[in-house]
Design a protein around this motif. Structure first.
Motif, PDB file in Angstrom:
ATOM      1  N   LEU A 296      61.582  10.051  36.504  1.00  0.00           N
ATOM      2  CA  LEU A 296      61.481  10.226  37.935  1.00  0.00           C
ATOM      3  C   LEU A 296      61.171   8.945  38.541  1.00  0.00           C
ATOM      4  O   LEU A 296      60.177   8.376  38.342  1.00  0.00           O
ATOM      5  CB  LEU A 296      60.462  11.242  38.067  1.00  0.00           C
ATOM      6  CG  LEU A 296      60.076  11.483  39.675  1.00  0.00           C
ATOM      7  CD1 LEU A 296      61.153  11.880  40.503  1.00  0.00           C
ATOM      8  CD2 LEU A 296      58.724  12.296  40.043  1.00  0.00           C
ATOM      9  N   VAL A 297      62.065   8.434  39.540  1.00  0.00           N
ATOM     10  CA  VAL A 297      61.726   7.501  40.546  1.00  0.00           C
ATOM     11  C   VAL A 297      61.185   8.124  41.777  1.00  0.00           C
ATOM     12  O   VAL A 297      61.999   8.451  42.611  1.00  0.00           O
ATOM     13  CB  VAL A 297      62.789   6.463  40.734  1.00  0.00           C
ATOM     14  CG1 VAL A 297      62.443   5.435  41.565  1.00  0.00           C
ATOM     15  CG2 VAL A 297      63.125   5.796  39.317  1.00  0.00           C
ATOM     16  N   ALA A 298      59.978   8.155  42.229  1.00  0.00           N
ATOM     17  CA  ALA A 298      59.402   8.448  43.478  1.00  0.00           C
ATOM     18  C   ALA A 298      59.747   7.671  44.431  1.00  0.00           C
ATOM     19  O   ALA A 298      59.136   6.458  44.671  1.00  0.00           O
ATOM     20  CB  ALA A 298      57.763   8.803  43.374  1.00  0.00           C
ATOM     21  N   VAL A 299      60.552   8.169  45.352  1.00  0.00           N
ATOM     22  CA  VAL A 299      61.119   7.498  46.426  1.00  0.00           C
ATOM     23  C   VAL A 299      60.002   7.265  47.748  1.00  0.00           C
ATOM     24  O   VAL A 299      59.905   8.487  48.278  1.00  0.00           O
ATOM     25  CB  VAL A 299      62.557   7.922  46.882  1.00  0.00           C
ATOM     26  CG1 VAL A 299      63.014   6.974  48.074  1.00  0.00           C
ATOM     27  CG2 VAL A 299      63.515   7.747  45.898  1.00  0.00           C
ATOM     28  N   THR A 300      59.796   6.432  48.001  1.00  0.00           N
ATOM     29  CA  THR A 300      58.400   6.244  48.884  1.00  0.00           C
ATOM     30  C   THR A 300      58.704   5.741  50.412  1.00  0.00           C
ATOM     31  O   THR A 300      57.963   5.606  51.083  1.00  0.00           O
ATOM     32  CB  THR A 300      57.251   5.301  48.362  1.00  0.00           C
ATOM     33  OG1 THR A 300      57.588   4.108  48.022  1.00  0.00           O
ATOM     34  CG2 THR A 300      56.624   6.189  47.293  1.00  0.00           C
ATOM     35  N   LYS A 301      59.962   5.365  50.502  1.00  0.00           N
ATOM     36  CA  LYS A 301      60.543   4.722  51.753  1.00  0.00           C
ATOM     37  C   LYS A 301      60.193   5.682  53.036  1.00  0.00           C
ATOM     38  O   LYS A 301      60.189   6.759  52.972  1.00  0.00           O
ATOM     39  CB  LYS A 301      62.149   4.457  51.794  1.00  0.00           C
ATOM     40  CG  LYS A 301      63.043   5.751  51.638  1.00  0.00           C
ATOM     41  CD  LYS A 301      64.361   5.259  51.695  1.00  0.00           C
ATOM     42  CE  LYS A 301      65.180   6.625  51.546  1.00  0.00           C
ATOM     43  NZ  LYS A 301      66.596   6.343  51.881  1.00  0.00           N
ATOM     44  N   GLY A 302      59.837   5.046  53.993  1.00  0.00           N
ATOM     45  CA  GLY A 302      59.536   5.572  55.326  1.00  0.00           C
ATOM     46  C   GLY A 302      57.992   6.543  55.182  1.00  0.00           C
ATOM     47  O   GLY A 302      57.777   7.080  56.117  1.00  0.00           O
ATOM     48  N   HIS A 303      57.272   6.423  54.114  1.00  0.00           N
ATOM     49  CA  HIS A 303      55.939   6.908  53.970  1.00  0.00           C
ATOM     50  C   HIS A 303      54.908   6.063  53.798  1.00  0.00           C
ATOM     51  O   HIS A 303      54.963   4.902  53.212  1.00  0.00           O
ATOM     52  CB  HIS A 303      55.944   7.908  52.900  1.00  0.00           C
ATOM     53  CG  HIS A 303      57.113   8.970  53.021  1.00  0.00           C
ATOM     54  ND1 HIS A 303      56.615  10.238  53.549  1.00  0.00           N
ATOM     55  CD2 HIS A 303      58.212   9.034  52.406  1.00  0.00           C
ATOM     56  CE1 HIS A 303      57.789  10.761  53.551  1.00  0.00           C
ATOM     57  NE2 HIS A 303      58.794  10.490  52.710  1.00  0.00           N
TER      58      HIS A 303
ATOM     59  N   GLY B  69      50.083  10.691  38.725  1.00  0.00           N
ATOM     60  CA  GLY B  69      50.404   9.823  37.742  1.00  0.00           C
ATOM     61  C   GLY B  69      51.006   8.316  38.081  1.00  0.00           C
ATOM     62  O   GLY B  69      51.173   8.190  39.149  1.00  0.00           O
ATOM     63  N   ASP B  70      51.511   7.623  36.987  1.00  0.00           N
ATOM     64  CA  ASP B  70      52.010   6.515  37.045  1.00  0.00           C
ATOM     65  C   ASP B  70      53.436   6.347  37.092  1.00  0.00           C
ATOM     66  O   ASP B  70      54.252   6.244  35.848  1.00  0.00           O
ATOM     67  CB  ASP B  70      51.427   5.472  35.895  1.00  0.00           C
ATOM     68  CG  ASP B  70      51.847   4.277  36.237  1.00  0.00           C
ATOM     69  OD1 ASP B  70      52.184   3.756  37.296  1.00  0.00           O
ATOM     70  OD2 ASP B  70      51.679   3.459  35.250  1.00  0.00           O
ATOM     71  N   PHE B  71      54.161   6.792  38.102  1.00  0.00           N
ATOM     72  CA  PHE B  71      55.632   6.787  38.159  1.00  0.00           C
ATOM     73  C   PHE B  71      56.158   5.530  38.931  1.00  0.00           C
ATOM     74  O   PHE B  71      55.528   4.752  39.779  1.00  0.00           O
ATOM     75  CB  PHE B  71      56.158   8.051  39.187  1.00  0.00           C
ATOM     76  CG  PHE B  71      55.673   9.199  38.562  1.00  0.00           C
ATOM     77  CD1 PHE B  71      56.270   9.996  37.541  1.00  0.00           C
ATOM     78  CD2 PHE B  71      54.365  10.146  38.972  1.00  0.00           C
ATOM     79  CE1 PHE B  71      55.759  11.366  36.982  1.00  0.00           C
ATOM     80  CE2 PHE B  71      53.801  11.020  38.357  1.00  0.00           C
ATOM     81  CZ  PHE B  71      54.704  11.726  37.621  1.00  0.00           C
ATOM     82  N   PRO B  72      57.510   5.149  38.484  1.00  0.00           N
ATOM     83  CA  PRO B  72      58.051   4.124  39.174  1.00  0.00           C
ATOM     84  C   PRO B  72      58.222   4.492  40.649  1.00  0.00           C
ATOM     85  O   PRO B  72      58.502   5.618  40.999  1.00  0.00           O
ATOM     86  CB  PRO B  72      59.278   3.804  38.560  1.00  0.00           C
ATOM     87  CG  PRO B  72      59.270   4.371  37.288  1.00  0.00           C
ATOM     88  CD  PRO B  72      58.190   5.539  37.265  1.00  0.00           C
TER      89      PRO B  72
END
Length: 213
Positions: free
Chosen positions: A26-33, A46-49
């Motif tokens: 899982l790549v957690a997409v954090t754009k816009g947050h 946890g430690d996700f990319p």
């Protein structure tokens, strides 16, 4: 949907395809947050990319969490390759020229970027990427650049209400990767990641589905 629920769905989709959940990242997409949202909805689990697609926004977040693994997932302009060193993986190399520009910068800085080639499988005019017809030449030329570590392919499927409508996109990308001996497949987002996993995704880029109660 929460991050644990996304992981459960990834695991279920992998099982349906006879795969293990550990085969899909899982790549957690954090754009816009913002930082608080990312702490609340992602980091606590946890430690996700973490995936970002805008250089300026990403730089501020990397400064906050330099120890995290960061992926660059958005369109990359040649004048922005100088900002790529903090990223462990670049998903969106969409031309030979961009790859060459990145390679020149990386050689000067003494590192070897890990990259994926973006493929516009559905040939949507508004999207970036190699067309399927261009991919053979692109892989050959980029694969010869010793400064770059070519790992696999990435695609964005057309938006649709029914993920089954884009299953063929993921299936075709998987076939292309297999043909070229490339192992990594970045495909599937919030609305279609389960179908992507069933078709062989090794990474799914999920954002919107994570940031909900």
């Amino acid at each position: 949907m929460s991050l644990p629920q996304v992981l459960e769905r990834i695991a279920a989709a992998a099982a349906r395809a006879g795969r293990g959940a550990g085969e899909v990242q899982l790549v957690a997409v954090t754009k816009g947050h913002g930082l608080e949202e990312i702490e609340r909805y992602v980091l606590r689990y946890g430690d996700f990319p973490l995936g970002e697609n805008r250089v300026q926004e990403a730089r501020a977040k990397i400064a906050a969490w330099p120890e995290r693994e960061w992926n660059f997932i958005g369109p990359l302009q040649r004048n922005k390759v100088r900002y790529m060193r903090p990223f462990s993986l670049i998903h969106s190399i969409d031309s030979v020229g961009l790859a060459e520009a990145l390679a020149r910068r990386a050689e000067r800085e003494g590192y070897r970027p890990r990259i994926l080639l973006e493929v516009n499988v559905a040939r949507e005019p508004q999207k970036h990427g190699f067309t399927p017809e261009e991919l053979d030449v692109g892989i050959k030329r980029i694969g010869e650049i010793e400064t770059l570590d070519l790992r696999g392919l990435m695609t964005m499927a057309p938006l649709t209400d029914d993920p089954e409508d884009v299953r063929w996109v993921f299936r075709e990308l998987a076939a292309m990767a297999s043909h070229h001996g490339l192992k990594e497949l970045s495909m599937g987002m919030s609305n279609d990641f389960e179908v992507a996993v069933e078709e062989g995704a090794t990474m799914v880029r999920v954002g919107r589905a994570l940031f909900t109660e």
